[in-house]
Enzyme design. Sequence first.
Site, short mmCIF file in Angstrom:
data_model
loop_
_atom_site.label_atom_id
_atom_site.label_comp_id
_atom_site.label_asym_id
_atom_site.label_seq_id
_atom_site.Cartn_x
_atom_site.Cartn_y
_atom_site.Cartn_z
N GLU A 201 21.78 7.41 -24.08
CA GLU A 201 22.65 6.23 -24.25
C GLU A 201 22.86 5.97 -25.72
OE1 GLU A 201 21.04 2.78 -22.30
OE2 GLU A 201 21.80 3.40 -20.34
N LYS A 202 23.99 5.38 -26.03
CA LYS A 202 24.20 4.81 -27.36
C LYS A 202 23.09 3.77 -27.58
CE LYS A 202 26.44 3.51 -31.08
NZ LYS A 202 26.37 4.48 -32.20
N TYR A 203 22.41 3.80 -28.74
CA TYR A 203 21.37 2.81 -29.03
C TYR A 203 22.01 1.54 -29.57
CZ TYR A 203 17.40 0.55 -31.28
OH TYR A 203 16.45 -0.36 -31.67
N LEU A 204 21.80 0.46 -28.86
CA LEU A 204 22.31 -0.84 -29.32
C LEU A 204 21.24 -1.47 -30.22
CD1 LEU A 204 23.88 -2.12 -25.96
CD2 LEU A 204 25.00 -0.86 -27.80
N HIS A 209 19.03 -9.65 -24.00
CA HIS A 209 18.79 -9.24 -22.62
C HIS A 209 19.29 -10.38 -21.73
CE1 HIS A 209 16.07 -7.68 -19.24
NE2 HIS A 209 16.57 -8.81 -18.79
N GLU A 288 19.97 -1.78 -15.95
CA GLU A 288 19.12 -1.54 -14.77
C GLU A 288 19.38 -2.62 -13.74
OE1 GLU A 288 14.94 -1.41 -15.87
OE2 GLU A 288 15.35 -0.02 -17.50
N ARG A 292 14.19 -7.05 -6.50
CA ARG A 292 13.08 -7.93 -6.09
C ARG A 292 13.35 -9.34 -6.60
NH1 ARG A 292 11.30 -5.50 -10.94
NH2 ARG A 292 11.08 -7.09 -12.57
#
Length: 449
Positions: A201-204, A209, A288, A292
Amino acid sequence: MAISRILIANRGEIALRIHRAAHEMGIETVAVHSTADADAMHVRLADHAVCIGPPAAKDSYLNVAAIISAAEITQADAIHPGYGFLSENAKFAEIVEAHDLIWIGPKPEHIRTMGDKVEAKRTAGALGLPLVPGSDGAVESIEDAKKVAAEIGYPVLVKAASGGGGRGMKVVPDEEQLESLVSQAKSEARNAFGDDTVYLEKYLGNPRHIEFQVFGDGNGEAIHLGERDCSLQRRHQKVLEEATSPVISDTERDRMGGIVAKAMADMGYRGAGTIEFLWEDGEFYFIEMNTRLQVEHPVTEAITGVDLVREQIRIADGKPLSVKQDEIRFTGHAIECRINAEDPETFAPSPGLVTSYHAAGGMHVRVDSGLYAGYRIPPYYDSMIAKLIVYGRTREGCIMRLRRALEEMVIEGVKTSIPLHQKLLREPDFLSGDYSIKWLEEWLDRQKG
Ligand code: MV4
C-alpha cells in the site's frame, strides 16, 4: 426461535455489558469462566455459571469444546462472543451453528473474508469503498512489487494478509530497500500467522483512524451509526475514543455513512460491524473491517441512543433492524477513556488486589467495569479494567464533564491509567482536536524527556 438463554463466551466488562442487554430483554445468561475468574463480577451476575478451564485463555476462553459443552449442559440457545477471544473465529461461528445454537454475530463466510486482509480489500473495493492505492491483491514476486511501488510512489507499506492490528507491517522508503523488507515481512508473517502472503500500500504519513459503525439484518437491509475517531493509540492499543470525530462534518458523515451502509446492504451483512478507514487531507481510505462488537461501541450508543448489544441480539433472533437510517440522529459528543491496570508512565501491567473502588457517576456518566473493592485483578488477561464513557451536548462540555468524572473515580491497590487521561485532557492539541495516529506516541516521548 426466540432466544431465551445466552451463553456469554467472554469475561470482564464486556461480559457484563452483554448480560445487562440480555436481562433488559428478559433473556437469561450463562457465564463461563476460568479458575482464575471464579469470583469475577460477570460470574456473580449471570443466572448460571460454568467453569471451563484453567487460567490460560487457550485452555478456557478459547476452549471451543468446553464452551460448546457448557452451552449444552445449561441449555443455552445462543452464544455471544463479545470482542477478542473467539469473536472473529469463523470456524467457531460454524461450530456454534452446527450445534443448533444461535451465533450472535456475522455470517461465518463474512468473518472469514474480512479476516484475510487481501480478501477484505478486494471485497471492499468491489462494493465501492475507497481503497488505499496499492497492489491489486497479494504481491506475487519482487518484480511485481517493484512495478506496483513505482506506480504508487514511495514510501510504501508492506502488510501481511493474515495480519491486522499493525502486526507484520514494514515501511519501505525507497526501491533499494524493497526486496529485503518484503522478504523480512514475509518471513515474519510466516512465523506469526503461518501465512506469508503480503500486499503493498501507499504509506500514509499522518492520517487519522476513523471507523464507521454498521449493522445489517443479513437480508439486504443495512444502516450506519456514524463514525468514531480512534486516532489516539499506543502500540496499536486505543487509549481514548470519541464520537463524532472532530474533523468530520455532518455532510461527510452522511455521504461516507451512506456508502458504507450501501456496501453492507449489498453484501448481505448480518449483525454489527466496523469499517476502518485512514483519513488524510479530507479523503477516506478503507484499511480493514472488524466483524465484531468493539470495545469503544458505547460512544456510538451515547450519541445515537441505540443499544448496540440489544440490536445484535435482535438481529441474531431474526428480527429486523429496530431503527431506519432516517430515524438516526447524531446528537452531542461522547468520549471513552480506557482505564487499564498499568503504570501510567511505563505501561507495565499492574494486576493485584483492588483495595478500594468508587465509580464516577452523575449526569451522562457511564462506567462499564467488573471491578469491586476486594477484587483481585488476575495477571493472565488484558489489562483493561474499566471504561469511562461521558456524554455532553458539545465536545467542550463533554471534556469538562470527563475531567470531573475522572476526579471522582477511585481505584486503589493497583496502578491505573487514570493520571494519563487527566494529563491528556489538558493538552492543547487534544482540546483543539488536532491529532493524528502519531500524536499520542510522540507526546508520550516528549513527557519522558
Ligand atoms: C496504514 C498506515 C499508513 N499507511 N496503512 C496499523 C494497524 C492496521 N489496522 C493498519 N495500520 C496502519 N495502516 C497505510 N497505507 C498506518 C497504520 C498505523 C495505524 C493505523 C491506525 C491507528 C494507529 C496506527 C498506528 C501506526 C500505524
